[in-house]
Design a protein around this motif. Structure first.
Motif, PDB file in Angstrom:
ATOM      1  N   ASN A  20       0.866  -1.171   0.000  1.00  0.00           N
ATOM      2  CA  ASN A  20       0.000   0.000   0.000  1.00  0.00           C
ATOM      3  C   ASN A  20       0.909   1.230   0.000  1.00  0.00           C
ATOM      4  OD1 ASN A  20      -2.410   1.553   0.175  1.00  0.00           O
ATOM      5  ND2 ASN A  20      -2.070   1.803   2.372  1.00  0.00           N
ATOM      6  N   GLU A  21       0.826   2.000  -1.079  1.00  0.00           N
ATOM      7  CA  GLU A  21       1.703   3.161  -1.249  1.00  0.00           C
ATOM      8  C   GLU A  21       3.174   2.778  -1.091  1.00  0.00           C
ATOM      9  OE1 GLU A  21       0.321   6.072   1.507  1.00  0.00           O
ATOM     10  OE2 GLU A  21      -1.555   6.454   0.404  1.00  0.00           O
ATOM     11  N   ASP A  22       3.557   1.723  -1.800  1.00  0.00           N
ATOM     12  CA  ASP A  22       4.946   1.236  -1.849  1.00  0.00           C
ATOM     13  C   ASP A  22       5.463   0.689  -0.520  1.00  0.00           C
ATOM     14  OD1 ASP A  22       5.134   1.894  -4.541  1.00  0.00           O
ATOM     15  OD2 ASP A  22       5.745   3.953  -4.084  1.00  0.00           O
ATOM     16  N   LYS A  23       4.572   0.470   0.429  1.00  0.00           N
ATOM     17  CA  LYS A  23       4.974  -0.099   1.710  1.00  0.00           C
ATOM     18  C   LYS A  23       4.300  -1.463   1.877  1.00  0.00           C
ATOM     19  CE  LYS A  23       4.774   0.649   6.720  1.00  0.00           C
ATOM     20  NZ  LYS A  23       4.280   1.533   7.810  1.00  0.00           N
ATOM     21  N   ILE A  24       5.087  -2.472   2.237  1.00  0.00           N
ATOM     22  CA  ILE A  24       4.520  -3.804   2.426  1.00  0.00           C
ATOM     23  C   ILE A  24       3.635  -3.815   3.672  1.00  0.00           C
ATOM     24  CG2 ILE A  24       6.598  -4.575   3.662  1.00  0.00           C
ATOM     25  CD1 ILE A  24       5.992  -7.413   2.608  1.00  0.00           C
ATOM     26  N   ILE A  25       2.415  -4.327   3.516  1.00  0.00           N
ATOM     27  CA  ILE A  25       1.472  -4.362   4.635  1.00  0.00           C
ATOM     28  C   ILE A  25       1.114  -5.794   5.031  1.00  0.00           C
ATOM     29  CG2 ILE A  25       0.475  -2.093   4.155  1.00  0.00           C
ATOM     30  CD1 ILE A  25      -1.802  -3.526   2.667  1.00  0.00           C
ATOM     31  N   GLY A  26       1.572  -6.749   4.260  1.00  0.00           N
ATOM     32  CA  GLY A  26       1.282  -8.144   4.573  1.00  0.00           C
ATOM     33  C   GLY A  26       1.548  -9.035   3.377  1.00  0.00           C
ATOM     34  N   VAL A  27       0.940 -10.202   3.394  1.00  0.00           N
ATOM     35  CA  VAL A  27       1.145 -11.193   2.336  1.00  0.00           C
ATOM     36  C   VAL A  27      -0.200 -11.785   1.944  1.00  0.00           C
ATOM     37  CG1 VAL A  27       2.104 -13.478   1.827  1.00  0.00           C
ATOM     38  CG2 VAL A  27       3.509 -11.765   3.004  1.00  0.00           C
ATOM     39  N   ILE A  28      -0.406 -11.947   0.649  1.00  0.00           N
ATOM     40  CA  ILE A  28      -1.561 -12.695   0.151  1.00  0.00           C
ATOM     41  C   ILE A  28      -1.070 -14.082  -0.238  1.00  0.00           C
ATOM     42  CG2 ILE A  28      -3.080 -12.965  -1.838  1.00  0.00           C
ATOM     43  CD1 ILE A  28      -3.824 -10.116  -1.663  1.00  0.00           C
ATOM     44  N   ALA A  29      -1.717 -15.111   0.267  1.00  0.00           N
ATOM     45  CA  ALA A  29      -1.340 -16.490  -0.048  1.00  0.00           C
ATOM     46  C   ALA A  29      -2.497 -17.178  -0.769  1.00  0.00           C
ATOM     47  CB  ALA A  29      -0.975 -17.256   1.224  1.00  0.00           C
TER      48      ALA A  29
END
Length: 215
Positions: A189-198
């Protein structure tokens, strides 16, 4: 010489004549047999290698398609919005998970299109904050919980640390009571990692290639 002696000599000569005649025939037969046997083995080996390489090529194409799909899903705007919504909901409501019909519809579209089994939202702390199937892994933590040693946990950690798409091996996965493989990709989100989709692959997504007994 007696007639009996002459017959013995004749029989002995005939015997050795037959022996001498048979030896080359047996030798040629043996050479031809081993030559054809080795040739057959070589042809069979070449055919098996051809079939194996064909199956490997199919799997490589499948994996490439799966990687592309995971990147697309992770970058889809509605997925980012849904991820943030349920991550915040999970944190604010004492790790309680709510359902979301709109998000379910979006996830189902991806699953139907790409023949996946399930899709997970996993936050930076390892919490599974949302999934479509809502099995027993939902709400658990992949770093400290009961599923920390699963292939889902492993692929989640790899994707989060290496910031790239990662694919797990096929292993038995208890919440689904089946063997499963997972693909994980960071979500930003806005070039910042917020988590992972698996993404959990359907168990026949790759195995059906090897179930084909052709050849």
């Amino acid at each position: 010489m007696s007639r009996r002696f002459n017959l013995h000599i004749r029989d002995e000569i005939l015997f050795w004549f037959i022996v001498v005649s048979i030896i080359p025939i047996i030798t040629l037969f043996s050479i031809n047999y081993f030559f054809e046997k080795n040739q057959f083995k070589s042809q069979a080996k070449d055919n098996l290698e051809l079939i194996l390489n064909e199956k490997i090529s199919k799997i490589e194409h499948q994996i490439e398609d799966i990687e592309k799909s995971s990147k697309l899903i992770a970058s889809f705007p509605d997925m980012v919005i849904g991820f943030l919504k349920h991550k915040d909901n999970f944190e604010q409501n004492n790790h309680l998970v709510s359902d979301d019909e709109k998000l379910n519809k979006i996830l189902n579209n991806f699953i139907d299109k790409d023949k996946f089994y399930d899709i997970f939202f996993i936050d930076m702390d390892g919490n599974i904050v949302y999934s479509l199937k809502k099995e027993s892994d939902l709400g658990t933590n992949l770093l400290t919980g009961i599923y920390k040693n699963t292939n889902l946990a492993s692929v989640y950690k790899d994707a989060k640390i290496l910031l790239n798409t990662k694919i797990s091996s096929f292993e038995y996965y208890e919440p689904s009571d089946a063997h499963a493989a997972f693909v994980a990709h960071p979500i930003y989100n806005e070039d910042k990692i917020i988590g992972v989709i698996a993404i959990q692959l359907a168990k026949n997504r790759l195995s059906k290639i090897f179930d084909d007994q052709k050849g």
